[in-house]
Enzyme design. Sequence first.
Site, PDB file in Angstrom:
ATOM      1  CG  ASP A 130      -1.929   1.073   1.253  1.00  0.00           C
ATOM      2  OD1 ASP A 130      -2.754   1.113   0.325  1.00  0.00           O
ATOM      3  OD2 ASP A 130      -1.921   1.894   2.195  1.00  0.00           O
ATOM      4  CD  GLU A 136      17.053 -14.277   4.128  1.00  0.00           C
ATOM      5  OE1 GLU A 136      16.722 -14.889   5.154  1.00  0.00           O
ATOM      6  OE2 GLU A 136      17.297 -13.039   4.104  1.00  0.00           O
TER       7      GLU A 136
END
Length: 571
Positions: free
Chosen positions: A248, A298
């Site tokens: 957002d 990752e």
Amino acid sequence: MITPVVPADPPRPAEALGAVEASAVLTADGLLPEERTAPLTPDALWWRDAVIYQVYVRSFQDSNGDGIGDLPGVRARLPYLKRLGVDGVWLNPFYPSPQHDHGYDVADYKGVDPMFGTLEDFDLLVEDCRKLGLRLVLDTVPNHCSAEHPWFLEALAAAPGSASRARFHFADGRGAAGELPPNNWRAMFGGPAWSRITEPDGTPGQWYLHMFTPEQPDLNWRNPEVPVEFEKVLRFWLDRGVDGFRIDVAAGLFKHPELPDSPDPEADERTRDSVNPLAWNQPEVHEVWRSWRAICEEYTALDGRQRLLVGEASVPTPAEQAKYVRGDELHQAFFFHLLHAPWDAEHFHQVIDAAVRDITATGSTVTWVLNNHDQVRTTTRFGSPERARAAALLMLSLPGAAYLYQGEELGLPEVDDLPDEVITDPIFHRTGSRKGIRDGCRVPLPWAGSRAPYGFSPEGSAPTWLPQPASFAGHTAERALADHTSPYHLYREALHLRRLLPQLGEGTLRWIETPPNVLAFTRGDGLLVATNFGTVPAPAPVTGQPLLSSGPCQAGVLPAGTTAWWILPRR
């Protein structure tokens, strides 16, 4: 009990696919092959051409009869979404919140609001999505939190200049007694962007910044505690199995460090958009997205599953948006210029051309959207159901990814006659004006039956949180699945063809010359798409029946307000 709708969906007749031989598209039982909607390999770059379905949780499906949608309701409807043919689901916020802005005022970023269920319900939802081959994307709100977040409550109890207040934008007021706001900025949802607090000793105190409502204080991303905390938030949900995040206000987070006056302080309030150049799109925000991208990579390195970051980056131009989707930042950002485009061939041409040119140059793909929880639905915005269908089929033919908003596959119109007393949008309560209010596109979905709540809630439940109009009886999912001319079947066929035809999804787009008010292009080698934006029929760009069209389309003619796809003959 939740009324099932999927079993009522019979297969589409093979002959309706027109120029393509049925054997090339349908399986032996006459069904479009749904298994092609799921990602084929765990390490595929699934997001580049995915179609994601936005679920506004409180308006999707109520399972417990309180009139508000919830996570168990979402779980119950996953087979419907699988059959529609989408690749994944994006959930609007379901975190603990006082709901001043329907969950975009988050009080706890690592929990589930009891009105929506529990963390166990969420884990079961993740499990079901995995079984169905659906990706799950969560909404995260890093620009601001709730005024009831523990950090903000701690700041209110602390002294000026304290470490607790440094997590937000607290400042002394101007004027002889500090009675004036620190600067002249206005909030997007109306009124000043600053509110003054009462200090613990009862005296008038400092002011704090809120670019939306006073219940949504902006976080100070220059404070190192803030990015550290949000890394924990991301890892919390990634560890629970989510496939990514919709961010957002992705062009927010940082403000000009000196918080100076704006030359046009009312720009955000006037446009209901992030326009103030001192409050949005600061260069430092890109470092945040680089760090978030590294976290996602990752996790991908551990199990091969790509995690997505898609940003709500409302910026002036496609070239500016392209900065957010560079190779080490967000994977994608919503392309809102198409959402705001009027029904006009030249305007659509310019917007699409700029997006394909500027965004694909970064190595990303365009993320197209025509509807969401903040905008008037296309059936109303474009003036007719036919135009809404044509726009959808056009969007789904464009290179890149696409996001659908719940109910657009049912042809839902905007509910623009809600009485003042039921409106919940803070824009209305802050301004007293209905301009820009969003409740009309958030009315709970109609699933089945001829009277409210249309299968949204069990019979005998509390009233739905927003009232459903009588006209929704003609838009239920039950009726749509039974009617092969409904928008649902248009979306379903288009989504399946996106997976079957190599020309769709990623790839090239080449414009072709057309008469006025007609837009046409080819995709890859052998697929032609045309839309008639005019009010009278136009000659079709090719002979023969189309593969798929948004409305009745005879050979050689493209009716007004219609999009069609053709397979070109091999040379």
